[in-house]
Scaffold this motif. Structure first.
Motif, PDB file in Angstrom:
ATOM      1  N   GLY A  57       0.691  -1.340  -0.078  1.00  8.63           N
ATOM      2  CA  GLY A  57       0.011  -0.065   0.036  1.00  8.63           C
ATOM      3  C   GLY A  57       0.757   1.340  -0.026  1.00  8.63           C
ATOM      4  N   ARG A  58       2.042   1.135   0.688  1.00  7.38           N
ATOM      5  CA  ARG A  58       2.815   2.423   0.876  1.00  7.38           C
ATOM      6  C   ARG A  58       3.565   2.641  -0.694  1.00  7.38           C
ATOM      7  NH1 ARG A  58       6.492   0.770   5.617  1.00  7.38           N
ATOM      8  NH2 ARG A  58       7.596   2.620   4.921  1.00  7.38           N
ATOM      9  N   LEU A  59       4.066   1.641  -1.088  1.00  8.10           N
ATOM     10  CA  LEU A  59       4.656   1.622  -2.608  1.00  8.10           C
ATOM     11  C   LEU A  59       3.336   2.191  -3.455  1.00  8.10           C
ATOM     12  CD1 LEU A  59       7.146  -1.306  -2.787  1.00  8.10           C
ATOM     13  CD2 LEU A  59       7.622   1.223  -2.507  1.00  8.10           C
ATOM     14  N   ARG A  60       2.126   1.687  -3.317  1.00  7.60           N
ATOM     15  CA  ARG A  60       1.474   1.826  -4.293  1.00  7.60           C
ATOM     16  C   ARG A  60       1.128   3.473  -4.347  1.00  7.60           C
ATOM     17  NH1 ARG A  60      -4.569  -1.048  -4.604  1.00  7.60           N
ATOM     18  NH2 ARG A  60      -5.315   0.049  -6.422  1.00  7.60           N
ATOM     19  N   GLU A  61       0.840   4.008  -3.104  1.00  4.13           N
ATOM     20  CA  GLU A  61       0.509   5.589  -2.766  1.00  4.13           C
ATOM     21  C   GLU A  61       1.595   6.496  -3.414  1.00  4.13           C
ATOM     22  OE1 GLU A  61      -2.228   6.890  -2.282  1.00  4.13           O
ATOM     23  OE2 GLU A  61      -3.306   5.013  -1.978  1.00  4.13           O
ATOM     24  N   LYS A  96      12.098   1.727  12.233  1.00  2.00           N
ATOM     25  CA  LYS A  96      10.834   2.439  12.241  1.00  2.00           C
ATOM     26  C   LYS A  96      11.295   3.736  11.223  1.00  2.00           C
ATOM     27  CE  LYS A  96       9.281   1.694  17.049  1.00  2.00           C
ATOM     28  NZ  LYS A  96       8.972   2.206  18.229  1.00  2.00           N
ATOM     29  N   GLY A  97      12.277   3.585  10.441  1.00  2.00           N
ATOM     30  CA  GLY A  97      12.323   4.449   9.489  1.00  2.00           C
ATOM     31  C   GLY A  97      11.629   4.323   8.059  1.00  2.00           C
ATOM     32  N   GLU A  98      11.917   4.932   7.148  1.00  2.00           N
ATOM     33  CA  GLU A  98      11.118   4.873   5.913  1.00  2.00           C
ATOM     34  C   GLU A  98      11.205   3.410   5.316  1.00  2.00           C
ATOM     35  OE1 GLU A  98      12.069   8.070   2.936  1.00  2.00           O
ATOM     36  OE2 GLU A  98      11.498   9.564   4.381  1.00  2.00           O
ATOM     37  N   LEU A  99      12.333   2.945   5.532  1.00  3.38           N
ATOM     38  CA  LEU A  99      12.603   1.328   4.966  1.00  3.38           C
ATOM     39  C   LEU A  99      11.709   0.383   5.714  1.00  3.38           C
ATOM     40  CD1 LEU A  99      16.124   0.981   3.628  1.00  3.38           C
ATOM     41  CD2 LEU A  99      13.757   0.872   2.326  1.00  3.38           C
TER      42      LEU A  99
END
Length: 341
Positions: A57-61, A96-99
């Motif tokens: 979902g994150r990659l999709r957005e 808990k970072g962006e990755l």
């Protein structure tokens, strides 16, 4: 050339853990010539692309790409090398970072999509990297979202919100509704000798594929042996208290064109400990205590009951046993008179 000599064209339709479990068993039968059993010459997976949660979902957005998660799982399941590469594609970054929470396989697909400019080509090339023993096709390349009308009349958008609503679903649709399938999807269905539907989440893995324009019609017109594989457990928020028959009735409501030649149902009871643990989540075993499948919707449909459970704490299909039962259904079809044209 006999069917056993040329091997079968098999198409598996679904998503989530259920589809990848089935594929892991079927890949072992691709090109298998060690016995007189029917083998698989070409294996194709048609995968739902409506996921909007987690890393997908994150990659999709962020990247406006199709969700890669279910497709990544199918690539791993079909991988000939199940060691380092598939472990790498499964790896999920910590922290808990962006990755944090992202799967390496999802990021690899995202990067390859950016490089090639084509998600479908990225899937094909990734499958080559993993030495895949089958073809993987997204059901559609349209940016589709699931929309559900709940029993109370409210409208919920997105797979994650639908599963979390915990309310009965009155009607499901895709947005946009007129999304088209990949030409390769229809080509695979038309060439198929066997088509499987399921196992997988009924409303968020199976039906989204059938709601893509022309897919259910192509399956209905196919001369293939069509097999529905029933789930082992109900899914809280989607199929609470559903029986095996209700799963079939729901598919019939959305895809009346499809007639199933066989329905595969597990007949082995889960352990008391498993039953109690899943009951705390609101999930219950399917197909054991309900006898509704003994009077299936279509009297020509055969119900195949078999012990299909894998050992372990989680209730899962045994991929090897399930794949063998699927091909045994085709054996039974071959022993019967040919379907009329």
């Amino acid at each position: 050339m006999s069917e056993a000599n040329r091997g079968l064209n098999l198409v598996a339709l679904g998503g989530g853990t259920g589809l990848s479990t089935l594929l892991a068993g079927l890949k072992c039968l691709v090109g298998d010539r060690q016995s007189d059993d029917i083998s698989i010459a070409n294996l194709s997976a048609i995968v739902t692309v409506s996921d909007d949660g987690g890393s997908s979902g994150r990659l999709r957005e962020e990247l406006q790409m199709l969700p890669p998660g279910d497709i990544r799982n199918c690539m791993i399941a079909l991988s000939e090398d199940s060691n380092l590469l598939s472990r790498l594609f499964r790896y999920r970054f910590r922290g808990k970072g962006e990755l944090g929470g992202h799967s390496f396989g999802n990021l690899f697909l995202a990067a390859l999509t950016e490089v090639t400019g084509d998600f479908t080509e990225a899937v094909r090339l990734s499958s080559e990297v993993l030495a895949s023993k089958g073809h993987i096709y997204p059901a559609t390349i349209s940016d589709v979202r699931l929309v559900a009308e709940l029993a109370d009349g409210s409208i919920v958008r997105g797979e994650t919100q639908i599963s979390a609503s915990r309310a009965p679903i009155r009607r499901l649709r895709l947005e946009p509704e007129q999304c088209l399938p990949l030409p390769e999807v229809l080509k695979a269905i038309r060439a198929a000798d066997v088509i499987t539907v399921g196992p997988g989440s009924l409303f968020t893995s199976i039906l989204p594929n059938l709601l893509v324009a022309r897919v259910s019609g192509a399956i209905g017109e196919s001369r293939a042996t069509r097999i529905f594989i029933c789930n082992l457990m109900t899914q809280p928020g989607e199929t609470d208290n559903f029986s095996a028959r209700q799963h079939l009735e729901t598919i019939k409501n959305y895809a009346p064109e499809i007639h199933f030649d066989f329905v595969i149902v597990n007949d082995r009871r889960i352990t008391k400990e498993q039953s109690e643990r899943y009951a705390l989540e609101g999930a219950h075993q399917i197909g054991i205590d309900d006898d509704l499948l003994d009077s299936v919707l279509d009297q020509k449909t055969q119900v195949i009951r078999a012990s299909l459970l894998k050992g372990g704490e989680k209730v899962r299909h045994d991929s090897t046993l399930l794949a063998r039962v699927v091909l045994a259904c085709r054996d039974q079809t071959c022993a019967q008179p040919a379907k009329p044209a």
